[in-house]
Design a protein around this motif. Sequence first.
Motif, PDB file in Angstrom:
ATOM      1  N   LEU A  34      18.153   2.040 -10.980  1.00 61.11           N
ATOM      2  CA  LEU A  34      17.649   2.974  -9.983  1.00 61.11           C
ATOM      3  C   LEU A  34      16.743   2.232  -9.015  1.00 61.11           C
ATOM      4  CD1 LEU A  34      17.494   6.002  -9.160  1.00 61.11           C
ATOM      5  CD2 LEU A  34      15.492   6.192 -10.656  1.00 61.11           C
ATOM      6  N   ARG A  35      17.006   2.428  -7.721  1.00 59.26           N
ATOM      7  CA  ARG A  35      16.153   1.880  -6.662  1.00 59.26           C
ATOM      8  C   ARG A  35      15.328   3.032  -6.107  1.00 59.26           C
ATOM      9  NH1 ARG A  35      17.314  -2.946  -4.130  1.00 59.26           N
ATOM     10  NH2 ARG A  35      19.200  -3.955  -4.863  1.00 59.26           N
ATOM     11  N   ILE A  36      14.032   2.788  -5.988  1.00 61.46           N
ATOM     12  CA  ILE A  36      13.148   3.798  -5.410  1.00 61.46           C
ATOM     13  C   ILE A  36      12.453   3.177  -4.204  1.00 61.46           C
ATOM     14  CG2 ILE A  36      11.200   5.343  -5.785  1.00 61.46           C
ATOM     15  CD1 ILE A  36      11.901   5.282  -8.789  1.00 61.46           C
ATOM     16  N   GLY A  37      12.797   3.669  -3.037  1.00 60.77           N
ATOM     17  CA  GLY A  37      12.139   3.240  -1.814  1.00 60.77           C
ATOM     18  C   GLY A  37      10.992   4.188  -1.521  1.00 60.77           C
ATOM     19  N   ILE A  38       9.836   3.627  -1.223  1.00 58.80           N
ATOM     20  CA  ILE A  38       8.650   4.429  -0.931  1.00 58.80           C
ATOM     21  C   ILE A  38       8.218   4.130   0.495  1.00 58.80           C
ATOM     22  CG2 ILE A  38       6.292   5.006  -1.624  1.00 58.80           C
ATOM     23  CD1 ILE A  38       6.961   3.847  -4.409  1.00 58.80           C
ATOM     24  N   ALA A  39       8.115   5.177   1.295  1.00 54.38           N
ATOM     25  CA  ALA A  39       7.738   5.010   2.696  1.00 54.38           C
ATOM     26  C   ALA A  39       6.597   5.958   3.037  1.00 54.38           C
ATOM     27  CB  ALA A  39       8.938   5.302   3.599  1.00 54.38           C
ATOM     28  N   TYR A  40       5.798   5.552   4.011  1.00 53.28           N
ATOM     29  CA  TYR A  40       4.722   6.397   4.500  1.00 53.28           C
ATOM     30  C   TYR A  40       5.316   7.630   5.174  1.00 53.28           C
ATOM     31  CZ  TYR A  40       1.705   2.387   3.725  1.00 53.28           C
ATOM     32  OH  TYR A  40       1.024   1.349   3.144  1.00 53.28           O
ATOM     33  N   ALA A  41       4.784   8.789   4.858  1.00 49.82           N
ATOM     34  CA  ALA A  41       5.155  10.055   5.496  1.00 49.82           C
ATOM     35  C   ALA A  41       3.865  10.865   5.550  1.00 49.82           C
ATOM     36  CB  ALA A  41       6.238  10.775   4.708  1.00 49.82           C
ATOM     37  N   GLU A  42       2.962  10.437   6.411  1.00 47.84           N
ATOM     38  CA  GLU A  42       1.610  10.995   6.457  1.00 47.84           C
ATOM     39  C   GLU A  42       1.614  12.512   6.386  1.00 47.84           C
ATOM     40  OE1 GLU A  42      -1.019   9.281   5.949  1.00 47.84           O
ATOM     41  OE2 GLU A  42       0.034   7.400   6.040  1.00 47.84           O
ATOM     42  N   PRO A  43       0.789  13.053   5.499  1.00 50.51           N
ATOM     43  CA  PRO A  43      -0.289  12.382   4.794  1.00 50.51           C
ATOM     44  C   PRO A  43       0.143  11.767   3.470  1.00 50.51           C
ATOM     45  CG  PRO A  43      -0.415  14.711   4.340  1.00 50.51           C
ATOM     46  CD  PRO A  43       0.741  14.513   5.284  1.00 50.51           C
ATOM     47  N   GLY A  44       1.382  11.912   3.077  1.00 52.06           N
ATOM     48  CA  GLY A  44       1.830  11.436   1.772  1.00 52.06           C
ATOM     49  C   GLY A  44       2.870  10.341   1.850  1.00 52.06           C
ATOM     50  N   ARG A  45       3.865  10.468   0.975  1.00 47.41           N
ATOM     51  CA  ARG A  45       4.914   9.466   0.870  1.00 47.41           C
ATOM     52  C   ARG A  45       6.273  10.136   0.740  1.00 47.41           C
ATOM     53  NH1 ARG A  45       0.896   7.198   2.092  1.00 47.41           N
ATOM     54  NH2 ARG A  45      -0.022   5.363   1.152  1.00 47.41           N
ATOM     55  N   ARG A  46       7.302   9.431   1.217  1.00 52.92           N
ATOM     56  CA  ARG A  46       8.680   9.864   1.039  1.00 52.92           C
ATOM     57  C   ARG A  46       9.339   8.877   0.087  1.00 52.92           C
ATOM     58  NH1 ARG A  46      10.304   8.488   5.128  1.00 52.92           N
ATOM     59  NH2 ARG A  46      10.384   9.964   6.778  1.00 52.92           N
ATOM     60  N   LEU A  47       9.921   9.403  -0.986  1.00 49.51           N
ATOM     61  CA  LEU A  47      10.627   8.572  -1.947  1.00 49.51           C
ATOM     62  C   LEU A  47      12.116   8.791  -1.770  1.00 49.51           C
ATOM     63  CD1 LEU A  47       7.758   8.628  -3.131  1.00 49.51           C
ATOM     64  CD2 LEU A  47       8.792   8.693  -5.382  1.00 49.51           C
ATOM     65  N   ARG A  48      12.850   7.694  -1.754  1.00 49.29           N
ATOM     66  CA  ARG A  48      14.308   7.749  -1.689  1.00 49.29           C
ATOM     67  C   ARG A  48      14.830   7.092  -2.955  1.00 49.29           C
ATOM     68  NH1 ARG A  48      18.378   8.531   1.867  1.00 49.29           N
ATOM     69  NH2 ARG A  48      20.251   7.305   1.526  1.00 49.29           N
TER      70      ARG A  48
ATOM     71  N   GLY B  19       0.779  -1.228   0.000  1.00 54.23           N
ATOM     72  CA  GLY B  19       0.000   0.000   0.000  1.00 54.23           C
ATOM     73  C   GLY B  19       0.811   1.280   0.000  1.00 54.23           C
ATOM     74  N   ALA B  20       2.125   1.165  -0.113  1.00 56.88           N
ATOM     75  CA  ALA B  20       2.971   2.367  -0.080  1.00 56.88           C
ATOM     76  C   ALA B  20       2.835   3.219  -1.340  1.00 56.88           C
ATOM     77  CB  ALA B  20       4.441   1.987   0.129  1.00 56.88           C
ATOM     78  N   GLY B  21       2.416   2.617  -2.432  1.00 55.27           N
ATOM     79  CA  GLY B  21       2.218   3.397  -3.650  1.00 55.27           C
ATOM     80  C   GLY B  21       3.123   3.015  -4.804  1.00 55.27           C
ATOM     81  N   LYS B  22       3.635   1.799  -4.803  1.00 56.34           N
ATOM     82  CA  LYS B  22       4.499   1.353  -5.899  1.00 56.34           C
ATOM     83  C   LYS B  22       3.742   1.346  -7.229  1.00 56.34           C
ATOM     84  CE  LYS B  22       5.448  -2.355  -3.496  1.00 56.34           C
ATOM     85  NZ  LYS B  22       4.844  -2.000  -2.210  1.00 56.34           N
ATOM     86  N   THR B  23       2.530   0.825  -7.195  1.00 55.47           N
ATOM     87  CA  THR B  23       1.738   0.785  -8.429  1.00 55.47           C
ATOM     88  C   THR B  23       1.257   2.182  -8.808  1.00 55.47           C
ATOM     89  OG1 THR B  23       1.118  -1.511  -8.044  1.00 55.47           O
ATOM     90  CG2 THR B  23      -0.262  -0.258  -9.561  1.00 55.47           C
ATOM     91  N   THR B  24       0.986   3.035  -7.842  1.00 61.23           N
ATOM     92  CA  THR B  24       0.600   4.421  -8.148  1.00 61.23           C
ATOM     93  C   THR B  24       1.736   5.121  -8.882  1.00 61.23           C
ATOM     94  OG1 THR B  24      -0.852   4.530  -6.223  1.00 61.23           O
ATOM     95  CG2 THR B  24      -0.107   6.632  -7.136  1.00 61.23           C
ATOM     96  N   LEU B  25       2.960   4.951  -8.411  1.00 61.14           N
ATOM     97  CA  LEU B  25       4.106   5.546  -9.088  1.00 61.14           C
ATOM     98  C   LEU B  25       4.253   4.977 -10.498  1.00 61.14           C
ATOM     99  CD1 LEU B  25       6.508   7.484  -8.823  1.00 61.14           C
ATOM    100  CD2 LEU B  25       7.857   5.531  -8.008  1.00 61.14           C
ATOM    101  N   THR B  26       4.074   3.666 -10.633  1.00 61.85           N
ATOM    102  CA  THR B  26       4.155   3.027 -11.951  1.00 61.85           C
ATOM    103  C   THR B  26       3.080   3.577 -12.880  1.00 61.85           C
ATOM    104  OG1 THR B  26       5.055   1.018 -10.960  1.00 61.85           O
ATOM    105  CG2 THR B  26       4.093   0.809 -13.159  1.00 61.85           C
ATOM    106  N   ARG B  27       1.875   3.764 -12.356  1.00 62.75           N
ATOM    107  CA  ARG B  27       0.776   4.322 -13.152  1.00 62.75           C
ATOM    108  C   ARG B  27       1.171   5.703 -13.693  1.00 62.75           C
ATOM    109  NH1 ARG B  27      -2.934   3.714  -9.526  1.00 62.75           N
ATOM    110  NH2 ARG B  27      -3.463   1.648 -10.291  1.00 62.75           N
TER     111      ARG B  27
END
Length: 153
Positions: free
Chosen positions: A119-133, A35-43
């Motif tokens: 490229l590695r993209i880490g997606i973490a919860y950072a309420e209310p959004g997300r933090r990408l590394r 649920g972190a948003g991997k598919t959202t980023l792909t979309r």
Amino acid sequence: MEILLPDPEAQLAFGARLAACLHLPCVLYLEGDLGAGKTTLTRGMLHGLGHRGAVRSPTYTLIEPYELPTARVQHLDLYRLADPEELEYLGLRDLLGEDVLWVIEWPERGAGILPAADLRIGIAYAEPGRRLRLEPGSPRGQAVIASLSGTSA
């Protein structure tokens, strides 16, 4: 490189921006909790590359190919993969030579079989959004980060 995105719309927009910086072939690893948003980023990336249809997570099919005017994309979701050797049955080896964008969710489940990440993209919860590394794994990945940050590689 770290980026804070306040909501799913910002994540989609960043995906489109990221897509504009990619040069094929390219391998992206997307890492993060369910649920972190991997598919959202792909979309967002696929829409940025010109795809106008639905983008679903290939959780059950493991791989979803997209033939776009500007790119060929292989979207993998390896969450349900029990053993990396299962990738052999998908014909992954036959696809490796193709000039494509690989977007791979849960890459750790395909360790030893998958191509190395540009490229590695880490997606973490950072309420209310997300933090990408974003972490480069090759000169191609370094060039993407440089392009995103507005510097030359």
